[in-house]
Write a protein that holds these residues in place. Structure first.
Motif, short mmCIF file in Angstrom:
data_model
loop_
_atom_site.label_atom_id
_atom_site.label_comp_id
_atom_site.label_asym_id
_atom_site.label_seq_id
_atom_site.Cartn_x
_atom_site.Cartn_y
_atom_site.Cartn_z
N ILE A 102 0.87 -1.17 0.00
CA ILE A 102 0.00 0.00 0.00
C ILE A 102 0.90 1.22 0.00
O ILE A 102 1.72 1.39 0.90
CB ILE A 102 -0.93 0.00 1.22
N CYS A 106 -2.64 6.77 1.07
CA CYS A 106 -3.80 6.00 0.60
C CYS A 106 -4.95 6.10 1.59
O CYS A 106 -4.74 6.26 2.79
CB CYS A 106 -3.42 4.54 0.38
N LEU A 126 -0.82 -1.06 -4.44
CA LEU A 126 -1.46 0.24 -4.55
C LEU A 126 -0.38 1.31 -4.62
O LEU A 126 0.54 1.32 -3.82
CB LEU A 126 -2.35 0.52 -3.34
N SER A 128 0.62 5.56 -4.84
CA SER A 128 0.40 6.66 -3.89
C SER A 128 -0.91 7.37 -4.18
O SER A 128 -1.35 7.44 -5.33
CB SER A 128 1.55 7.67 -3.99
N HIS A 129 -1.52 7.90 -3.16
CA HIS A 129 -2.75 8.69 -3.25
C HIS A 129 -3.92 7.90 -3.85
O HIS A 129 -4.72 8.45 -4.60
CB HIS A 129 -2.52 9.97 -4.06
N VAL A 130 -4.01 6.63 -3.52
CA VAL A 130 -5.10 5.78 -4.00
C VAL A 130 -6.23 5.83 -2.98
O VAL A 130 -6.00 5.73 -1.78
CB VAL A 130 -4.63 4.32 -4.21
N GLN A 131 -7.46 5.98 -3.47
CA GLN A 131 -8.63 5.97 -2.61
C GLN A 131 -9.47 4.75 -2.95
O GLN A 131 -9.79 4.52 -4.11
CB GLN A 131 -9.47 7.23 -2.81
N ASP A 146 -0.89 5.56 -9.31
CA ASP A 146 -0.98 6.72 -8.44
C ASP A 146 -2.24 7.53 -8.74
O ASP A 146 -2.66 7.63 -9.90
CB ASP A 146 0.24 7.62 -8.63
#
Length: 177
Positions: A102, A106, A126, A128-131, A146
């Motif tokens: 991760i 996130c 995952l 970076s900056h994954v929602q 990302d």
């Protein structure tokens, strides 16, 4: 004497790194129980990877971590690679495979599963900056780029490109009665 000083400086550096991770997690999460959970997670993970006295502190921290994660119904193994900060919204029902990766910044909502489809397959990675929305399932050897977003209830079994949005389910009829 020089070796002792080097060890102390290394211990100091690692301790400060742990405190920075904890500060970042606490600043990113608004729920007190998730702040507490992530403090215990980071401390137990830090102790798990140490040697000497740091490693000796692992057993009590692991017990506390197991109790906290059981109470909050969050399965986030200490072996998982988790970026800083991690935001967990609500958290109940969160399940992460021990080999999952991760990235930084996130957001994981409640009911998310990050795992394998079959034994021997790879696990999700995952960026970076994954929602990831509530109830989403990320399964198999997939990569989420990302700044990507996974919608609530989505079943993701294919890669998602950077800045991509994944929604919907992958289920299909395989046999009619």
């Amino acid at each position: 004497m020089l070796v002792f000083q080097l060890r102390l400086s290394e211990i100091w550096r690692l301790t400060m790194m742990l405190l920075d991770q904890i500060r970042a997690d606490r600043a990113a999460n608004h729920e007190p129980r998730m702040k507490f959970f992530l403090v215990v997670f980071r401390a137990a993970q830090w102790a798990r990877t140490g040697r000497g006295l740091r490693r000796l502190s692992f057993a009590p921290l692991a017990v506390v971590y197991k109790l906290v994660s059981a109470c909050l119904m969050i399965e986030l193994p200490l072996r998982a690679s988790v970026g800083v900060p991690l935001v967990i919204n609500h958290g109940f029902g969160l399940v992460v495979h021990p080999d999952a990766i991760i990235g930084d910044n996130c957001v994981l909502k409640h009911g998310v599963t990050i795992g394998i489809r079959r034994n021997g397959e790879g696990v999700p990675r995952l960026g970076s900056h994954v929602q990831v929305g509530s109830g989403a399932q990320l399964l198999g050897p997939i990569s989420l780029g990302d700044d990507s977003i996974v919608g609530a209830g989505a079943v993701v079994v294919d890669d998602v490109p950077s800045r991509g949005i994944a929604v919907g389910t992958k289920a299909r009829v395989v046999k009619q009665t």
